[in-house]
Design a protein around this motif. Structure first.
Motif, mmCIF file in Angstrom:
data_model
loop_
_atom_site.group_PDB
_atom_site.id
_atom_site.type_symbol
_atom_site.label_atom_id
_atom_site.label_comp_id
_atom_site.label_asym_id
_atom_site.label_seq_id
_atom_site.Cartn_x
_atom_site.Cartn_y
_atom_site.Cartn_z
ATOM 1 N N ILE C 191 -6.344 1.724 -5.568
ATOM 2 C CA ILE C 191 -7.391 1.266 -4.640
ATOM 3 C C ILE C 191 -8.590 0.637 -5.337
ATOM 4 O O ILE C 191 -9.725 1.110 -5.220
ATOM 5 C CB ILE C 191 -7.878 2.417 -3.722
ATOM 6 N N THR C 218 -2.257 0.590 -3.333
ATOM 7 C CA THR C 218 -2.341 2.010 -2.998
ATOM 8 C C THR C 218 -2.896 2.209 -1.595
ATOM 9 O O THR C 218 -3.980 1.756 -1.274
ATOM 10 C CB THR C 218 -3.158 2.841 -3.994
ATOM 11 N N THR C 219 -2.080 2.875 -0.811
ATOM 12 C CA THR C 219 -2.391 3.027 0.596
ATOM 13 C C THR C 219 -3.138 4.325 0.855
ATOM 14 O O THR C 219 -2.776 5.358 0.316
ATOM 15 C CB THR C 219 -1.069 3.047 1.387
ATOM 16 N N THR C 229 -8.426 1.171 1.507
ATOM 17 C CA THR C 229 -7.338 0.208 1.367
ATOM 18 C C THR C 229 -7.643 -1.044 2.182
ATOM 19 O O THR C 229 -7.422 -2.165 1.726
ATOM 20 C CB THR C 229 -6.019 0.834 1.841
ATOM 21 N N MET C 233 -7.831 -4.474 0.250
ATOM 22 C CA MET C 233 -6.859 -5.520 0.553
ATOM 23 C C MET C 233 -7.553 -6.783 1.050
ATOM 24 O O MET C 233 -7.156 -7.894 0.710
ATOM 25 C CB MET C 233 -5.822 -5.011 1.554
ATOM 26 N N VAL C 253 2.671 -2.031 1.210
ATOM 27 C CA VAL C 253 1.927 -0.801 1.496
ATOM 28 C C VAL C 253 2.902 0.287 1.922
ATOM 29 O O VAL C 253 3.920 0.008 2.557
ATOM 30 C CB VAL C 253 0.863 -0.997 2.602
ATOM 31 N N LEU C 293 -3.158 -2.170 8.122
ATOM 32 C CA LEU C 293 -2.871 -2.798 6.831
ATOM 33 C C LEU C 293 -2.248 -4.180 7.013
ATOM 34 O O LEU C 293 -2.468 -5.076 6.200
ATOM 35 C CB LEU C 293 -2.009 -1.868 5.983
#
Lengths: 671, 452, 326
Positions: C191, C218-219, C229, C233, C253, C293
């Motif tokens: 992250i 990294t979720t 995240t 992202m 993800v 996401l």
């Protein structure tokens, strides 16, 4: 004759190359490397960088005939015009006459031509220093008689007023107690050591510090003391002339109680331990004073004042002030401006009545070492936006000009001071200060300070070594050793993976000199902290780091810093080399300036008052910038275009995926 | 246009008088640039500077309030497109739509459930913000009755009817309550705007199928002719991509172009979405509205599980990213530890936590991870600032209740703070203090050795 | 009635790299379908400003041994196939998986300590049981990762599988295995935009071409760091579109893995009544993690629960509809 740059050489055509002064000659096909032609003739020049055009040690002069140059990185335009060429980067394009200078000259040329090398002066002085704070005044005193029964003191005071215009000079008790005998032993001819005032009350009252018989040494001296977290440095100056008489430095005796200021503050939580730290640093200073006094044949009483530049914590510990709240939010020191303290109260080996002046601090982590540094740098008098970086354990920096100044500190650690690394050492004789690595064999070539057998690696050597390791692929951009199995110099020891710079038999101590992966991570953290601090400092006032017009560098790198390599590893921002100036130990120089010049001392208070202190520990941006800088040269490689170029050249490839594509990011609404 | 600290400094007196409470004019200017202090703190600033700085501070998206006092909901006033640029300030209001077609019992049953729903997450009570009363029959009387019923609860209100007469009945029933009038359209805007003005209520303006030029024109008509200023926009989109596009364009026009006609909060109706024929799809469309620029979200299907997931998402997205990224302090179980599993301690800086937790998990050995409140600082920084010392760790051990869950009395501290082990032994009498590795990467081998 | 609205299209000069997973018979593999992600030059699903030539895809997590710590809801939903990775993968494909994410969990020293031989056999069987592309994850322990991922890379030569996780601590071996067998890597970082970029640069410096790299930022699950995240992202994607080549990799993800670790999904008892029905909550926990996401740039979403697959695919379909908005 001038050497032309031929674009399309007639490769293969035989060319006669004649070498001077040996007179040897060979015939080679056009397009042959000059270095190969040399070798064919049975001659050799050293190629520490493995023939990559990086070190400039294979310089020769093409006196006649055409050549083609691949790279002239190490040469100035004037050099090129005069025919100087790097044998490893120059191709034969016709019949040539080539002069090979003697080895010493080649080395000198390489260093002189190295535009990246920045040298620092020892001290700077005020152009018009004015009278010193303390001076010895010769006095011829009328002996007393039954008709003139004025006491000794009043008699001396009368003469000081009459002969030197010094009125109301107050005696100190030690001076008074020795006065009667000195007057009589000296046959009424004495020197009165008078302090005309101090920086808090420049106009007086004056104090009589000492009286001396005329037959003794009349000179009076002052000390400039730089109390670094890692290194303590003392300059001894003649107050009447301002001349630097002696200097000495040593590691701070507090190091055994913690490498950084935080550890020491924590250590000092109990009063007896605070006292111990105070005694340790005073002990370090006294040992340095003693050695100088002995060497110069002086008496400690001749040292009559001292100016101390230390970071806020060091000043607190030295004066015995409570340092605890420096560490805790909101990070508040006991004082910014410190009162004059008689040396006797601190236990310094000098005249006990002489005053000790601790230069003012701006904040918890921007102390007198930095206000001294700014004074030395002169940035507070310039129009140009200047960034002053003190590359020390605490990594302080100041941005600004004559209108404004803003400062911050970013705990960098002692990596660049030679501490905290397995083979680290300060910049003293025997320290490896320059390194080249052959990219094929990964074998290093180094130079040491004073040319002595190597003892260890100093800060400049670390920078140089790290840069070479990157360029030759010994490490990857995250600082991990990457060339597994390519050389016996890359090995895994108990300390983890490491690179052997010098085998035991070549060293002064008979121990391998190495750089471990842990050392590299420490160096990386140090350089990242400094670069991140600089970035955030600029951003905090709305500037980009590239808006900075001049960069002044202070620090204990010895006489030089290799700006090119410092940029290569991302310690310094990627800018034209002429924007950088290396000043050496700015803290001691600033302290010396304040010691020897009243005008300069007044400036320090002024600039400290207008300096804005930016606390980075409360700043989210710093953490972000730090992570970003924790890569070589930087996660955003577009900030280091010259490094991208040289890496691409060294690896003979296109820039990697870190490169930004052409054009601006018009739509970049985010970053 | 935001000004830099240096630009503001140049407008200040530069006397470093300290009367503002800051040590230098530059320090004050930087606080001004960060909007952390009012210009009025400087007694010597010129009128000219005042005017310049005030104009630089106007919000690009209007702040709209629904309701008053205890049921007041404020939305809008956003200043960025992406939350990492600064933060999102006003979390979207979640509403449930109740139709007048519902029978008495069903209506009040649902209303009670909605009004009484409350759940706590990380110390914050999460609730539904309001209800939207949908006129289904055209009966002013029924509408007024339902609206009045809803107004008895501590909820913000949205009144939905296309008929101005019905709307007026609703507004009259809750005078002074400032519900959102939904909605002015190209057909009825004059009457709806007049009503909103008369009753001091905010007004939703509904466009067609994402036609933003039409919507902006309607807004201009309303603001110029009807003097209504507190508006909420519905671009009329109901699907996934079209709603995302419309909401994004409105947000960008307001913030990047300072286009006042679209500088208002937006409202979403995920239950009307194409394909939103299930609770799941409605909830996922609502999630999109939370993620991307929705300010008011009107849901049709009341379900506690779905609501809880949306309230959690809203809480996540509307946390302030400028605060150090932290995890909640407390005791974390990694890979189902038992009473013999080791206990490790670290700080609550998220990266620190993630690295440590990741390595422990990767080791395959169950462990207890105690995360102390270090205000989001990493181990070394927290130690330096006195926020990860023996006293704090001992306190966290006691507060975590870990002693009731483990049989041993051993605690592993990060290698970087090895120096505190002595003090920690004093603080935690009878405990064995083990010094772990300095970097998280050393944890798996450390745990292996510990077990051996 | 219409007013002039300022044009808010962003002109991006960066584009996400197209990465193809899987190889069909004509490319030296055996996959019936391959998957290409990336290629977009716009923020997610903003069809009005750029192209998004490939839709995000759904991968489904399969383990090489029956998981012993999964939520009862998952165990019930999958049933018997959990103990047979080939059958599990085949079932996932039937249910709409576009990629199989196979985890060689049994290679972990604490969970079976199986080696290269078992890894080869599992990879072979899963490949034979399915016609869709494959991602193979090691157990997340550097030594064992090196052992089984190198074996997997060799066993699946020609199949263009992705090897994960390639992290800063082990990237050299995994990248070398990918280079030797023409496979892809999943570059995972914790992250952080900078760390993500650094790993891509390091991998690039080893000369693995950019169309062989997928990033895993990294979720964080809903309620457990999802916002980090989300922002990381967004920052990665903005930098990529602004021209930062080192961040122009498609992103994967692990929404299922993270969502099903949450207390909200693991247990149906002893939780507040306001949390509602356990199954509904759990499915939406995974689905809303996935939606969020996707909105911030995910190109591959790895899911766990069979019933979440159609939900996320329906959302992707809706997001890919390029209906003109004026």
């Amino acid at each position: 004759m001038a050497v032309g740059e031929e674009r399309s050489p007639d490769n293969g055509r035989p060319c006669l190359v004649r070498f001077e002064p040996s007179g040897l000659s060979v015939t080679v096909p056009a397009g042959t490397l000059l270095g190969d032609a040399l070798a064919q003739a049975g001659l050799s020049v050293p190629l520490p960088c493995g023939g990559q055009g990086r070190c400039g040690r294979c310089v020769v002069q093409v006196r006649e005939g055409p050549v083609r140059r691949r790279s002239a990185l190490r040469l100035s335009e004037a050099d090129i015009a005069a025919g100087w060429a790097l044998a490893c980067q120059t191709l034969v394009s016709g019949d040539l006459t080539v002069w090979i200078p003697p080895a010493e000259e080649r080395v000198l040329r390489a260093e002189a031509g190295d535009r990246a090398e920045k040298s620092a002066p020892e001290v700077v002085l005020c152009e018009e220093a004015g009278p010193p704070w303390v001076a010895a005044y010769p006095l011829a005193v009328e002996p007393p008689s039954m008709s003139d029964n004025t006491p000794d003191l009043e008699r001396v005071q009368r003469e000081l007023a009459r002969q030197h215009g010094l009125r109301e000079v107050r005696p100190t008790l030690p001076a008074l107690s020795k006065l009667p005998s000195v007057l009589r032993d000296g046959d009424w001819k004495v020197a009165a050591v008078v302090e005309r005032g101090d920086w808090t009350t420049p106009a007086g009252p004056s104090r009589l510090l000492d009286v001396r018989p005329t037959h003794t040494d009349q000179r009076v001296f002052g000390l400039a003391i730089d109390i670094g977290t890692t290194t303590v440095c003392v300059y001894l100056g003649d107050l009447s002339t301002g001349a630097l008489v002696a200097h000495a430095s040593a590691f701070n005796g507090q190091i055994e109680r913690g490498e950084d200021v935080i550890s020491r503050i924590i250590y000092a939580r109990q009063p007896e331990r605070a006292q111990e730290l105070k005694e340790r640093v005073v002990g370090t200073i006294n040992a340095l004073i003693d050695s100088m006094v002995e060497r110069e044949g002086l008496s400690p009483d001749q040292i009559v004042c001292a100016t101390v530049a230390g970071n806020t914590t060091m000043t607190h510990l030295f004066l015995g002030l409570e340092p605890h709240y420096i560490r805790l939010e909101p990070y508040i020191p006991a004082a910014g401006r410190f009162p004059p303290v008689p040396a006797g109260q601190l236990g310094l080996h000098m005249h006990p009545e002489g005053l000790v002046d601790c230069l003012p601090a701006v904040g918890a982590y921007v102390g007198g070492d930095i206000t001294a540094g700014v004074l030395r740098s002169g940035m507070h008098e310039q129009e140009a936006v200047t960034l002053f970086i003190d590359v020390g354990t605490n990594g302080e920096m100041v941005l600004g000009n004559a209108d404004w100044l803003i400062a911050c500190a970013c705990s960098a650690g002692p990596a660049f001071e030679g501490a905290g690394a397995v083979s680290g050492m300060p910049a003293v004789p025997g320290a490896v200060e320059q390194v080249w690595i052959d990219p094929r064999t990964l074998e290093p070539t180094w130079t040491t300070i004073g040319g002595e057998p190597p003892l260890g690696i100093c800060g400049s050597g670390m920078i140089s070594l790290l840069g070479e390791m990157l360029v030759t692929g010994v490490i990857d951009k995250s600082g991990r050793l990457a060339a597994d199995g390519r050389s016996p110099r890359i090995r895994v020891s108990e300390e983890g993976p490491e690179y052997v710079v010098a085998w035991a038999e070549a060293t002064a101590r008979g121990r391998d000199i190495v750089l471990t992966e842990t050392d590299i991570q420490n160096l990386l953290r140090a350089k990242a902290a400094i670069y991140a601090g600089a970035t955030v400092l600029c951003e905090s006032v709305g500037l980009a780091i590239t808006d900075v017009e001049r960069v002044l560098i202070g620090g204990g790198f010895g006489k030089h810093i290799d700006v090119e390599k410092a940029i290569l590893i991302g310690l310094l921002p990627d800018m034209p080399w002429e924007r950088f100036t290396y000043l050496g130990n700015t803290s001691i120089q600033g302290a010396y300036l304040a010691l020897t010049c009243q005008e300069a001392r007044a400036r320090v208070d002024e600039l400290a008052a207008k300096m804005t202190y930016l606390e980075l520990s409360a700043d989210n941006r710093f953490m972000e910038a730090f992570t970003s800088a924790l890569f070589i040269p930087h996660t955003d490689e577009s900030l280091f275009p010259s490094v991208q170029e040289s890496l691409a050249r060294a690896r003979g490839s296109e820039p990697g995926p870190g490169a930004r594509s052409e054009g601006s990011s018009e739509g970049g609404s985010g970053d | 246009m935001a000004l830099s600290g240096l630009a503001i400094y140049k407008m200040l007196p530069q006397t470093n008088c300290k009367e503002c409470g800051f040590p230098t004019c530059l320090a004050f200017a930087m606080k001004l640039a960060a909007r952390q202090v009012e210009l009025s703190a400087c007694p010597y600033v010129s009128e000219e500077t005042k005017a310049q700085l005030d104009s630089a501070a106007a919000p690009p998206i209007r702040l709209i309030a629904l309701g008053r006092d205890s049921h007041k909901l404020e939305v809008g006033n956003e200043t960025v497109i992406f939350r990492h640029e600064k933060t999102f300030y006003h979390q979207p209001g979640l509403f449930y739509r109740l139709s007048t077609a519902l029978g008495d019992q069903e209506f009040s049953g649902l209303l009670d459930q909605i009004a009484s729903y409350q759940v706590e997450r990380v110390g914050v009570a999460l609730r539904v913000d309001g209800v939207a009363i949908q006129d289904a029959s055209g009966s002013a009387e029924t509408f007024a009755k339902r609206v009045a019923q809803a107004a008895e609860k501590e909820l913000a209100l949205i009144l939905i009817s296309a008929d101005p007469a019905v709307m007026e009945a609703g507004l009259k029933a809750v005078e002074g309550r400032a519900p959102l009038v939904y909605a002015a359209t190209a057909e009825n805007w004059e009457k709806m705007a007049a009503l909103a003005h008369q009753y001091g209520a905010p007004l939703a303006v509904r466009g067609k199928d994402g036609d933003l030029e039409g919507l902006a024109a309607l807004v201009q008509e309303i603001t110029s002719k009807a003097k209504a200023e507190d508006l909420v926009l519905d671009p009329g989109t109901r699907g996934w991509a079209d709603t995302l596009a419309a909401f994004t364009k409105i947000r960008r026009a307001a913030i990047k172009k300072n286009f006042r006609s679209l500088g208002y909060p937006v409202i979403a109706f995920p239950g009307e979405g194409a394909g939103a024929d299930s609770l799941e799809m409605e909830t996922m469309l609502a999630a999109q509205a939370i993620d991307k620029y929705g300010s008011l979200i009107v849901l049709d299907r009341f379900d506690k599980a779905a609501l809880y997931s949306l309230l959690t998402l809203r809480q996540n997205i509307y946390t302030d990213p400028q605060k150090p990224i932290q995890v909640t302090p407390g005791l974390y179980e990694i890979s189902s530890p038992n009473a013999d599993s080791p206990l490790l301690v670290t700080t609550n800086f998220s990266l620190t936590y993630f690295s440590v937790a990741g390595e422990v998990e990767g080791s395959g050995r169950p462990a207890w991870l105690l995360v102390t409140d270090s205000e989001g600082m990493s181990v070394l920084t927290a130690w330096a600032a006195g926020k990860f010392d023996a006293e704090r760790i001992a306190k966290a051990v006691r507060a975590s209740g870990v002693t009731e869950r483990i049989k041993h009395q051993k605690i592993v501290i990060p290698g970087f703070v090895a120096s505190i082990s002595g003090e920690l032994e004093e603080e935690l009498a009878g405990w064995e203090i083990l010094v772990g590795p300095r970097e998280a990467i050393g944890i798996p081998s450390f745990l292996r050795q510990m077990a051996a | 009635m219409s007013a002039a609205v300022p044009d808010v299209k962003e002109i991006w000069n960066g584009r996400i790299v197209e990465v193809t997973l899987g190889a069909g018979p004509d490319q030296g593999g055996t996959r019936r379908t391959t998957v290409t992600v990336g290629g977009q030059n716009t923020l997610p699903f903003l069809h009005f400003e750029g192209q998004m030539p490939h839709k995000p895809v759904v991968a489904v997590e399969v383990r090489d041994q029956a998981p012993d710590d999964w939520s009862e809801l998952l165990v019930q939903a999958w049933g018997d196939v959990l103990s047979d990775p080939a059958a599990w993968a085949a079932r996932a494909e039937e249910l709409g998986a576009e990629v199989i994410a196979l985890s060689l969990d049994s290679a972990h020293p604490e969970r079976g300590d199986t080696g290269a031989k078992e890894a080869r056999s599992t990879v072979r069987r899963v490949l034979e049981a399915t016609g869709i592309p494959l991602i193979v994850y090691g157990p997340g322990q550097p030594d064992k990762d090196n052992e089984v991922l190198v074996a997997a890379a060799e066993e699946a030569a020609g199949e263009r599988i992705a090897l994960g996780n390639c992290e800063e601590k082990n990237y050299r071996t995994i990248v070398a295995a990918a280079l030797a067998n023409d496979q892809l890597v999943i570059a995972k970082t914790p992250i952080d935009v900078n760390l993500a970029k650094q790993l891509n640069v390091l991998i690039g410096d080893m000369r693995l071409s950019r169309d062989h790299i997928i990033m895993d930022p990294t979720t964080g699950a809903l309620g457990y760091g999802l916002e980090y995240t989300y922002s990381v992202m967004e920052r990665v994607r903005l930098a990529a579109l602004s021209g930062d080549a080192a961040l122009q990799q498609p992103m994967i993800v692990t929404a299922g893995y993270e969502a099903w670790r949450a207390k909200e999904t693991r247990t149906g008892e002893g939780v507040p009544a306001e949390w509602g029905d356990w199954r509904t909550r759990s499915l939406l926990w995974e689905a809303n993690t996935a939606v969020t996401l996707l909105e911030t740039g995910a190109d591959i979403v790895v899911l766990r629960h069979p019933d979440v697959i159609p939900l996320v695919k329906q959302a992707i379909e809706g997001l890919m509809q390029d209906s003109p908005v004026a």
